[in-house]
Design a protein around this motif. Structure first.
Motif, PDB file in Angstrom:
ATOM      1  N   GLN A  10     -11.806  -1.523  -7.314  1.00  0.00           N
ATOM      2  CA  GLN A  10     -11.683  -1.823  -5.958  1.00  0.00           C
ATOM      3  C   GLN A  10     -10.886  -3.478  -6.262  1.00  0.00           C
ATOM      4  O   GLN A  10      -9.902  -3.789  -5.584  1.00  0.00           O
ATOM      5  N   ASP A  11     -11.474  -4.267  -7.396  1.00  0.00           N
ATOM      6  CA  ASP A  11     -10.687  -5.526  -7.480  1.00  0.00           C
ATOM      7  C   ASP A  11      -9.184  -5.504  -8.134  1.00  0.00           C
ATOM      8  O   ASP A  11      -8.216  -6.075  -7.643  1.00  0.00           O
TER       9      ASP A  11
ATOM     10  N   ALA B   3      -6.912  -4.453  -5.246  1.00  0.00           N
ATOM     11  CA  ALA B   3      -6.673  -5.224  -4.372  1.00  0.00           C
ATOM     12  C   ALA B   3      -5.584  -6.506  -5.113  1.00  0.00           C
ATOM     13  O   ALA B   3      -4.790  -6.644  -4.273  1.00  0.00           O
ATOM     14  N   ASN B   4      -6.064  -6.468  -6.408  1.00  0.00           N
ATOM     15  CA  ASN B   4      -4.942  -7.762  -6.913  1.00  0.00           C
ATOM     16  C   ASN B   4      -3.681  -6.834  -7.231  1.00  0.00           C
ATOM     17  O   ASN B   4      -2.709  -7.470  -7.282  1.00  0.00           O
TER      18      ASN B   4
ATOM     19  N   TYR C 106      -2.235  -4.822  -5.271  1.00  0.00           N
ATOM     20  CA  TYR C 106      -1.276  -5.112  -3.841  1.00  0.00           C
ATOM     21  C   TYR C 106      -0.905  -6.240  -3.782  1.00  0.00           C
ATOM     22  O   TYR C 106       0.264  -6.485  -3.181  1.00  0.00           O
ATOM     23  N   ASP C 107      -1.525  -7.491  -4.298  1.00  0.00           N
ATOM     24  CA  ASP C 107      -0.915  -8.712  -4.329  1.00  0.00           C
ATOM     25  C   ASP C 107       0.189  -8.881  -5.127  1.00  0.00           C
ATOM     26  O   ASP C 107       1.137  -9.468  -4.968  1.00  0.00           O
TER      27      ASP C 107
ATOM     28  N   GLN D  17       0.833  -1.145   0.060  1.00  0.00           N
ATOM     29  CA  GLN D  17       0.073   0.199   0.077  1.00  0.00           C
ATOM     30  C   GLN D  17       0.853   1.506  -0.009  1.00  0.00           C
ATOM     31  O   GLN D  17       0.413   2.337  -0.092  1.00  0.00           O
TER      32      GLN D  17
END
Length: 78
Positions: A46-47, A50-51, A53-54, A11
């Motif tokens: 949003q997806d 999140a992806n 960050y992975d 992040q």
């Protein structure tokens, strides 16, 4: 006074999200400009975030395992 080691978190990196054209499958593309080749996608912004960050976490882990430098975070950590 003891120094506290600060761990870089996914992040802490800037992520740029943009829509993908329908011809490319639609959804959203997320890239981390500071980390060459680090990108991901998702059905929603949003997806995609999140992806991303992975993907950033995997990018950093791979760079460290290979003994490569990890670029400094590109945004201030919270």
């Amino acid at each position: 006074m003891a120094l506290v080691e600060r761990t870089v978190k996914p992040q802490d990196y800037e992520v740029v999200i943009r829509p993908l054209p329908a011809a490319d499958g639609g959804g959203y593309l997320a890239t981390a400009p500071a980390l060459p080749g680090c990108k991901s996608d998702g059905d929603t912004p949003q997806d995609a975030l999140a992806n991303a960050y992975d993907s950033i976490a995997c990018w950093i882990e791979a760079a460290e395992e290979l003994g490569r430098a990890v670029p400094a975070a590109t945004r201030a950590a919270a």
